[in-house]
Design a protein around this motif. Structure first.
Motif, PDB file in Angstrom:
ATOM      1  N   SER A   1       0.854  -1.079   0.067  1.00  0.00           N
ATOM      2  CA  SER A   1      -0.085   0.147   0.020  1.00  0.00           C
ATOM      3  C   SER A   1       0.898   1.396  -0.029  1.00  0.00           C
ATOM      4  N   SER A   2       0.227   2.202  -0.369  1.00  0.00           N
ATOM      5  CA  SER A   2       1.072   3.731  -0.417  1.00  0.00           C
ATOM      6  C   SER A   2       0.271   4.581   0.957  1.00  0.00           C
ATOM      7  N   ALA A   3       1.252   5.419   1.279  1.00  0.00           N
ATOM      8  CA  ALA A   3       0.541   6.527   2.367  1.00  0.00           C
ATOM      9  C   ALA A   3      -0.800   6.994   1.710  1.00  0.00           C
ATOM     10  N   GLU A   4      -1.679   7.190   2.584  1.00  0.00           N
ATOM     11  CA  GLU A   4      -3.069   7.663   2.018  1.00  0.00           C
ATOM     12  C   GLU A   4      -2.839   9.135   1.712  1.00  0.00           C
TER      13      GLU A   4
ATOM     14  N   VAL B   1      13.309   4.048  -4.167  1.00  0.00           N
ATOM     15  CA  VAL B   1      11.677   3.828  -5.005  1.00  0.00           C
ATOM     16  C   VAL B   1      10.639   3.394  -4.020  1.00  0.00           C
ATOM     17  N   LEU B   2      10.965   2.780  -3.050  1.00  0.00           N
ATOM     18  CA  LEU B   2       9.680   2.165  -2.200  1.00  0.00           C
ATOM     19  C   LEU B   2       9.379   3.564  -1.361  1.00  0.00           C
ATOM     20  N   LYS B   3      10.183   4.350  -0.935  1.00  0.00           N
ATOM     21  CA  LYS B   3      10.034   5.604  -0.195  1.00  0.00           C
ATOM     22  C   LYS B   3       8.897   6.625  -1.013  1.00  0.00           C
ATOM     23  N   ASP B   4       9.393   6.690  -2.430  1.00  0.00           N
ATOM     24  CA  ASP B   4       8.548   7.491  -3.151  1.00  0.00           C
ATOM     25  C   ASP B   4       7.332   6.979  -3.420  1.00  0.00           C
TER      26      ASP B   4
ATOM     27  N   ALA C   1       5.519   5.128  -1.157  1.00  0.00           N
ATOM     28  CA  ALA C   1       4.823   5.473   0.045  1.00  0.00           C
ATOM     29  C   ALA C   1       4.542   6.586   0.349  1.00  0.00           C
ATOM     30  N   ASP C   2       5.171   7.449  -0.184  1.00  0.00           N
ATOM     31  CA  ASP C   2       5.056   8.948   0.112  1.00  0.00           C
ATOM     32  C   ASP C   2       3.712   9.386  -0.813  1.00  0.00           C
ATOM     33  N   GLY C   3       3.570   8.707  -1.879  1.00  0.00           N
ATOM     34  CA  GLY C   3       2.156   9.021  -2.628  1.00  0.00           C
ATOM     35  C   GLY C   3       2.323  10.157  -3.492  1.00  0.00           C
ATOM     36  N   GLY C   4       3.356  10.779  -3.481  1.00  0.00           N
ATOM     37  CA  GLY C   4       3.420  12.192  -4.340  1.00  0.00           C
ATOM     38  C   GLY C   4       3.711  12.211  -5.769  1.00  0.00           C
ATOM     39  N   PRO C   5       4.148  13.012  -6.423  1.00  0.00           N
ATOM     40  CA  PRO C   5       4.259  13.267  -7.924  1.00  0.00           C
ATOM     41  C   PRO C   5       5.238  12.246  -8.422  1.00  0.00           C
ATOM     42  N   GLU C   6       6.245  11.813  -7.278  1.00  0.00           N
ATOM     43  CA  GLU C   6       7.291  10.663  -8.091  1.00  0.00           C
ATOM     44  C   GLU C   6       6.734   9.269  -8.047  1.00  0.00           C
ATOM     45  N   ALA C   7       5.427   9.100  -7.086  1.00  0.00           N
ATOM     46  CA  ALA C   7       4.855   7.735  -7.155  1.00  0.00           C
ATOM     47  C   ALA C   7       4.802   7.158  -8.589  1.00  0.00           C
ATOM     48  N   GLN C   8       4.480   7.240  -9.547  1.00  0.00           N
ATOM     49  CA  GLN C   8       3.908   6.846 -10.760  1.00  0.00           C
ATOM     50  C   GLN C   8       5.436   6.380 -11.522  1.00  0.00           C
ATOM     51  N   SER C   9       6.277   7.287 -11.474  1.00  0.00           N
ATOM     52  CA  SER C   9       7.716   6.797 -12.084  1.00  0.00           C
ATOM     53  C   SER C   9       8.557   5.761 -11.344  1.00  0.00           C
ATOM     54  N   ALA C  10       8.171   6.051  -9.617  1.00  0.00           N
ATOM     55  CA  ALA C  10       8.918   5.197  -8.771  1.00  0.00           C
ATOM     56  C   ALA C  10       8.409   3.541  -8.994  1.00  0.00           C
ATOM     57  N   HIS C  11       7.029   3.603  -9.311  1.00  0.00           N
ATOM     58  CA  HIS C  11       6.490   2.124  -9.613  1.00  0.00           C
ATOM     59  C   HIS C  11       6.911   1.599 -10.897  1.00  0.00           C
TER      60      HIS C  11
ATOM     61  N   ALA D   1       7.054  -4.946  -1.415  1.00  0.00           N
ATOM     62  CA  ALA D   1       6.389  -3.704  -0.992  1.00  0.00           C
ATOM     63  C   ALA D   1       5.594  -3.716   0.335  1.00  0.00           C
ATOM     64  N   ALA D   2       4.878  -5.085   0.532  1.00  0.00           N
ATOM     65  CA  ALA D   2       4.184  -5.530   1.506  1.00  0.00           C
ATOM     66  C   ALA D   2       5.015  -5.417   2.956  1.00  0.00           C
ATOM     67  N   GLY D   3       6.149  -5.929   2.665  1.00  0.00           N
ATOM     68  CA  GLY D   3       7.286  -6.089   3.826  1.00  0.00           C
ATOM     69  C   GLY D   3       7.782  -5.004   4.181  1.00  0.00           C
ATOM     70  N   HIS D   4       7.894  -3.650   3.303  1.00  0.00           N
ATOM     71  CA  HIS D   4       8.505  -2.551   3.333  1.00  0.00           C
ATOM     72  C   HIS D   4       8.077  -1.587   4.571  1.00  0.00           C
ATOM     73  N   LEU D   5       6.998  -0.913   4.425  1.00  0.00           N
ATOM     74  CA  LEU D   5       6.277   0.046   5.027  1.00  0.00           C
ATOM     75  C   LEU D   5       5.863  -0.355   6.449  1.00  0.00           C
ATOM     76  N   THR D   6       5.101  -1.525   6.478  1.00  0.00           N
ATOM     77  CA  THR D   6       4.612  -2.111   7.640  1.00  0.00           C
ATOM     78  C   THR D   6       5.654  -2.415   8.577  1.00  0.00           C
ATOM     79  N   THR D   7       6.851  -3.161   8.160  1.00  0.00           N
ATOM     80  CA  THR D   7       7.787  -3.591   8.826  1.00  0.00           C
ATOM     81  C   THR D   7       8.477  -2.422   9.626  1.00  0.00           C
TER      82      THR D   7
END
Length: 435
Positions: free
Chosen positions: A5-8, A196-199, A201-211, A258-264
């Motif tokens: 998931s990404s930060a809401e 990449v995963l920080k971008d 998770a932040d859900g900002g303008p870099e999220a699409q290119s990060a994906h 991705a699932a193991g990143h932000l939750t952990t």
């Protein structure tokens, strides 16, 4: 580890009207799943929901999208134990005609795709048969060794200056660096995946290119491990006898990472926050009455990283806790709220704290067929507990650099983490310094 998931993102300030007759707008007013209450005092928010609506709450998501939030412990068990009535099949959702392509929660809810986290039924079980044994084969002692080495490396980068932000400098990078190594990436590529995963998770303008960059990393890894297998999760997945496409391997690897990143990272950060802000708990640890394991378990009950998980969808019209749930309605799992449900704490001493200390009955990893796979839970637990042990060993006089009430939570009803954890400590030598 739960689902990726990404930060809401912030809700649309001009939401479109909900479709007429939608379930969460019949009867009592739906509760918006946004606002500062979920950051500052989520327990108060859930108490108000229980008082006004009971264990199944009509809620409104960004854009006026309706859903049900299940906050009762028993009701979550009921929903997650009945995969026929409440499957994790997003294709059943009756709101698809009203969901724009840029809906902010779409990455969290997902679309049907050939991945362990966004498939249902036999298709989901097919991916489980391939992914779970590959995770299970990871040696716990090897994972701990990786974690100790990488934790020391991160602490070496800050230990000489006497100050750090534990979230940015330690909690966020450590899990993804360990996971990248277990999956089969070299360390230098793991550093880029962390960015990449920080971008993402932040859900900002870099999220699409990060994906896109994330997918490119996984595509290169699959090709490299086909050519030269190793002792890693990717190679074990590729060796599984059932046929999968390269896209499926990529999607499953992206999901696991991705699932193991932000939750952990948030489990690690919330545990360190507990130790740094709760004086009684810190004193008890210092006297040997509490352990790191007890601190991390306490967080899973009281301050779990995944507060709300999307989701389940009703296969037909039914009733849940007296609510008329229509076919295709989305049910969000209020894991954090269910863990604090008064019904499971009544009659227990200290609100059940003693019983919770060694209990795995919390819902932090969800429940039922689609819960976080047990080997993934074990990997996350090793990362969190080893990371804390290395931190306390290297920086024993660690203390907060700001008042506790200045710490800021992530602005999301779905995810529970601290955006920054500034600390100070006595500067120490790096591990490679012989002097």
């Amino acid at each position: 580890m739960t689902r990726p998931s990404s930060a809401e993102p912030a809700p649309d300030p001009t939401p479109t009207p909900p479709p007429p007759g939608c379930p969460a707008h019949a009867g009592p007013a739906a509760v918006p799943l946004s606002g500062p209450g979920f950051q500052t005092d989520p327990r108060a928010a859930y108490r108000a929901m229980r008082r006004d609506h009971g264990p199944v709450v009509p809620v409104e998501l960004p854009g006026g999208v309706p859903a049900w939030l299940v906050i009762g412990y028993r009701e979550i068990h009921q929903v997650t134990s009945d995969g026929q009535l409440f499957p994790r099949d997003v294709g059943l959702w009756n709101q698809w005609p009203h969901i724009p392509d840029d809906w902010p929660l779409l990455p969290m809810v997902g679309r049907p795709m050939p991945s362990i986290y966004f498939s249902a039924g036999e298709e989901h079980r097919r991916h489980v048969r391939m992914v779970v044994p590959a995770l299970e084969s990871a040696d716990p002692y090897e994972i701990r060794g990786h974690c100790e080495e990488l934790a020391d490396r991160l602490i070496d980068a800050v230990c000489g200056r006497g100050t750090a932000d534990l979230v940015a400098d330690f909690c966020e990078p450590l899990p993804v660096l360990v996971l990248a190594r277990l999956i089969g990436f070299p360390d230098d590529e793991g550093t880029d995946i962390s960015r990449v995963l920080k971008d993402l998770a932040d859900g900002g303008p870099e999220a699409q290119s990060a994906h896109l960059r994330f997918a490119e990393h996984m595509g290169r890894l699959v090709a490299a491990k086909r050519a030269e297998p190793g002792d890693d999760i990717t190679s074990r997945m590729l060796a599984f006898p059932e046929a999968f496409t390269d896209e499926e391997y990529m999607l499953d690897l992206m999901a696991v990472t991705a699932a193991g990143h932000l939750t952990t990272a948030d489990w690690l950060g919330n545990s360190l926050r507990l130790m740094l802000t709760e004086t009684d708990f810190a004193d008890s640890m210092a006297r040997g009455r509490h352990s790191v394991a007890e601190a991390t378990t306490e967080v899973l009950w009281e301050d779990a990283p995944t507060q709300i998980l999307a989701g389940r969808w009703a296969a037909r019209d039914t009733r849940l806790a007296g609510r008329a749930v229509k076919a295709g309605d989305m049910l969000l799992l209020g894991l954090g709220a269910a863990n604090t449900d008064p019904l499971i704490r009544q009659g227990l001493p200290d609100g059940g704290a003693a019983a919770r200390g060694g209990s795995g009955a919390h819902l932090a990893f969800s429940h039922g067929e689609y819960r976080c796979p047990f080997p993934a839970q074990e990997i996350a637990e090793i990362i969190v507990r080893t990371g804390i042990e290395v931190m306390l060993d290297r920086l024993p006089d660690l203390e907060l650099a700001v008042p506790a009430d200045e710490l800021v939570r992530r602005p999301s009803a779905f995810l529970r983490g601290t955006t920054s954890l500034p600390v100070r400590f006595t500067p120490v030598r790096t591990t490679g310094d012989p002097s």
